[in-house]
Design an enzyme around this catalytic site. Sequence first.
Site, PDB file in Angstrom:
ATOM      1  N   GLU A 126      -0.831  -8.565   5.326  1.00  0.00           N
ATOM      2  CA  GLU A 126      -0.576  -8.664   6.776  1.00  0.00           C
ATOM      3  C   GLU A 126      -1.867  -8.527   7.583  1.00  0.00           C
ATOM      4  O   GLU A 126      -1.914  -8.934   8.737  1.00  0.00           O
ATOM      5  CB  GLU A 126       0.452  -7.608   7.221  1.00  0.00           C
ATOM      6  CG  GLU A 126      -0.077  -6.200   7.477  1.00  0.00           C
ATOM      7  CD  GLU A 126      -0.438  -5.412   6.218  1.00  0.00           C
ATOM      8  OE1 GLU A 126      -0.320  -5.958   5.105  1.00  0.00           O
ATOM      9  OE2 GLU A 126      -0.860  -4.250   6.354  1.00  0.00           O
ATOM     10  N   HIS A 161      -3.606  -5.501   1.560  1.00  0.00           N
ATOM     11  CA  HIS A 161      -2.791  -5.722   2.766  1.00  0.00           C
ATOM     12  C   HIS A 161      -2.765  -7.200   3.171  1.00  0.00           C
ATOM     13  O   HIS A 161      -3.647  -7.652   3.907  1.00  0.00           O
ATOM     14  CB  HIS A 161      -3.389  -4.929   3.937  1.00  0.00           C
ATOM     15  CG  HIS A 161      -3.203  -3.457   3.821  1.00  0.00           C
ATOM     16  ND1 HIS A 161      -2.223  -2.770   4.488  1.00  0.00           N
ATOM     17  CD2 HIS A 161      -3.890  -2.534   3.115  1.00  0.00           C
ATOM     18  CE1 HIS A 161      -2.303  -1.482   4.204  1.00  0.00           C
ATOM     19  NE2 HIS A 161      -3.311  -1.307   3.369  1.00  0.00           N
ATOM     20  N   CYS A 163       0.820  -1.213   0.000  1.00  0.00           N
ATOM     21  CA  CYS A 163       0.000   0.000   0.000  1.00  0.00           C
ATOM     22  C   CYS A 163       0.860   1.272   0.000  1.00  0.00           C
ATOM     23  O   CYS A 163       1.457   1.590  -1.014  1.00  0.00           O
ATOM     24  CB  CYS A 163      -0.972  -0.050   1.170  1.00  0.00           C
ATOM     25  SG  CYS A 163      -2.394   1.009   0.895  1.00  0.00           S
TER      26      CYS A 163
HETATM   27  N1  LIG Z   1      -3.207   1.863   3.954  1.00  0.00           N
HETATM   28  C1  LIG Z   1      -2.317   2.575   3.310  1.00  0.00           C
HETATM   29  O1  LIG Z   1      -1.123   2.268   3.301  1.00  0.00           O
HETATM   30  C2  LIG Z   1      -2.799   3.850   2.670  1.00  0.00           C
HETATM   31  C3  LIG Z   1      -1.854   4.451   1.699  1.00  0.00           C
HETATM   32  C4  LIG Z   1      -2.107   5.922   1.448  1.00  0.00           C
HETATM   33  N2  LIG Z   1      -2.037   6.651   2.685  1.00  0.00           N
HETATM   34  C5  LIG Z   1      -3.439   6.110   0.763  1.00  0.00           C
HETATM   35  O2  LIG Z   1      -4.406   6.441   1.386  1.00  0.00           O
HETATM   36  O3  LIG Z   1      -3.535   5.897  -0.412  1.00  0.00           O
END
Ligand SMILES: NC(=O)CC[C@H](N)C(=O)O
Length: 269
Positions: free
Chosen positions: A226, A224, A96
């Site tokens: 994890e 994600h 992400c």
């Molecule tokens: N969960 C995250 O890593 C979000 C990534 C980034 N802050 C976004 O909103 O796109």
Amino acid sequence: MSDVHALVLTGYGLNCDHETAYALELAGASATRVHINSLIDGSVKLKDFQMMVFGGGFSWGDDHGGGVIQAVRLKTNIGDNILEFIEKGNLVLGICNGFQTLVNLGLLPGFDGDYKTRSVALTYNDCGNFRDDWVNLKVNAASPCVFTRGLDQMELPIRHGEGKFYSDESTIKRLFDNKQVVLQYATRDGELADCRRPFNPNGSISDIAGICDTTGRIFGLMPHPEAFSHWTSHPDWTRIKEEMKRQGGSGDSGVTVGIRLFQNAVKFF
Ligand SMILES: NC(=O)CC[C@H](N)C(=O)O
């Protein structure tokens, strides 16, 4: 203690480091959360690790775009160390905000071993807001990606505002030709989302959710893994037996696809 040492970045608004370190430990690695400044001031050295994980969160509050400042800070201070780390045959994972950082660093897509040029972007979701949901993913079995070996379909959570994978047509074609497209958003039946919401949650071109470099050792994805470390993390966990069958391959081991992704990384060494 495991022989596979994974470094998980922390600091400046990253917020998935505990979960990521936990998932790595479940998968058999030894994980250390390291503040970005400790790498920069040299008190922690990349040479003591085999895997570098750029995790999720909101580094520098997403100012100037997700992962932009993190990439500039790392490139300016320890860019050469990171390149050396990759040349040694180690693994790099970006989840992400971490994927956004890898793309801004130019570590992905890494065409022809060029780990400096930025040629793809992760930008604002088409829907204009932050999405927090679960998605189905089709895994490209032909890709060289180390992390997705043996996986064909996955269901993982997403939570982002800037997840739309974007590039020009020729770069997208090159990614597909090189088999660097690892994950694509799909329907529950495993068909490609074909850019339809909610299956493709952000408008990513060609439903791209994750790519790797040409060696398969550098991998970035918006979902994600994890956050799916136990079956009870899944929103339908009370019907989990059926979910397991549907996702295929997880059998009765009870190991989630999220953890299997990290296990693949541990097995690589
Ligand atoms: N969960 C995250 O890593 C979000 C990534 C980034 N802050 C976004 O909103 O796109």
